[in-house]
Write an enzyme that holds these catalytic residues in place. Sequence first.
Site, short mmCIF file in Angstrom:
data_model
loop_
_atom_site.label_atom_id
_atom_site.label_comp_id
_atom_site.label_asym_id
_atom_site.label_seq_id
_atom_site.Cartn_x
_atom_site.Cartn_y
_atom_site.Cartn_z
N CYS A 128 20.49 7.05 49.27
CA CYS A 128 21.38 7.72 48.32
C CYS A 128 22.71 7.01 48.14
CB CYS A 128 21.61 9.15 48.77
SG CYS A 128 20.07 10.07 49.03
N HIS A 165 27.38 11.96 45.40
CA HIS A 165 25.92 12.01 45.39
C HIS A 165 25.47 13.45 45.23
CE1 HIS A 165 21.80 11.96 46.52
NE2 HIS A 165 22.01 12.36 47.76
N ASN A 181 18.08 16.39 43.59
CA ASN A 181 18.53 15.21 44.32
C ASN A 181 17.66 14.02 43.92
OD1 ASN A 181 18.94 13.17 46.23
ND2 ASN A 181 19.08 14.57 47.97
#
EC number: 2.3.1.180
Length: 343
Positions: free
Chosen positions: A122, A268, A299
């Site tokens: 990420c 993020h 996500n």
Amino acid sequence: MSKIKAPKGAPFARILGVGGYRPVRVVPNEVILETIDSSDEWIRSRSGIQTRHWASDEETVAAMSIEASGKAIADAGIDADQIGAVVVSTVSHFSQTPAIATEIADKLGTNKAAAFDISAGCAGFGYGLTLAKGMIVEGSAEYVLVIGVERLSDLTDLEDRATAFLFGDGAGAVVVGPSQEPHIGPTVWGSEGDKAGTIKQTVPWDRFRIGDVSQLPLDSKGEIKFPAITQEGQAVFRWAVFEMAKVAKEALDAAGLSPDDLDVFIPHQANERIIDSMVKTLKLPEHVTVARDVRTTGNTSAASIPLAMERLLATGEAKSGDTALVIGFGAGLVYAATVVTLP
């Protein structure tokens, strides 16, 4: 004395254009609840996620990347053959070699651009952005395409109550080019490998070569499960909230800025509770726009920051020239934070 000629790069670099691609299929929480014992209210309260996008067979890592990249190149106002390097951050391209970046560079029509993949979870977009800035200042490329792309639906265990609702698919891309002023700040990045086990793949690919089913996870029907992403939720939450807020503050300090100087915060898109906690810990003023793309996109790992950036600009919640703090963090555990001027 060295005989090597000094490189002639640009004084600085900046993001010139951004593009995103979300798969056509929108998946509400109700679909996730078909395979786990939970509720829509629980998923929303724990993560903020209402929907996510899942890719079809045709929406491959390469196909999504090409769509997002085409938009970023057009937004930057350049031609594809001006791109000197293509950097792709992904953990969901399943062919070990060659790098998917080479296929993308070719199909976009670049002029034999350097092309490579990176695996930084990420934080991958931040890693790629930092590499791009270095290439431009060093002079090895005038324009660099940075792509974050994931098909995390391929790595999701739909029977895992802790993670089944988290992940989505998509691609985000930016074009980084030369600048006469600093528009990408110093990067604060690093890793904490002693915590690598908190986010990981359930089994390595080579486990399938052993031939012993007892060494592989099975689903509720007794069939072998494909490798998936698993995590220790509470440990990851604590690390992200407490440690990443410190990293974000370091990135602000490195850029010579305070929270009051910010217009936008693009963390993020892991979990809305993490985002809310970071906003509180950083004491961001009310005027700062906070990206919350996680609500409808889920996500998407390396794709989450450029996708969130693209949406903020498209909706008018952020505008060209705004000063934004971006920070990515995830498996490894790795992280990268910097301050940028939005394209």
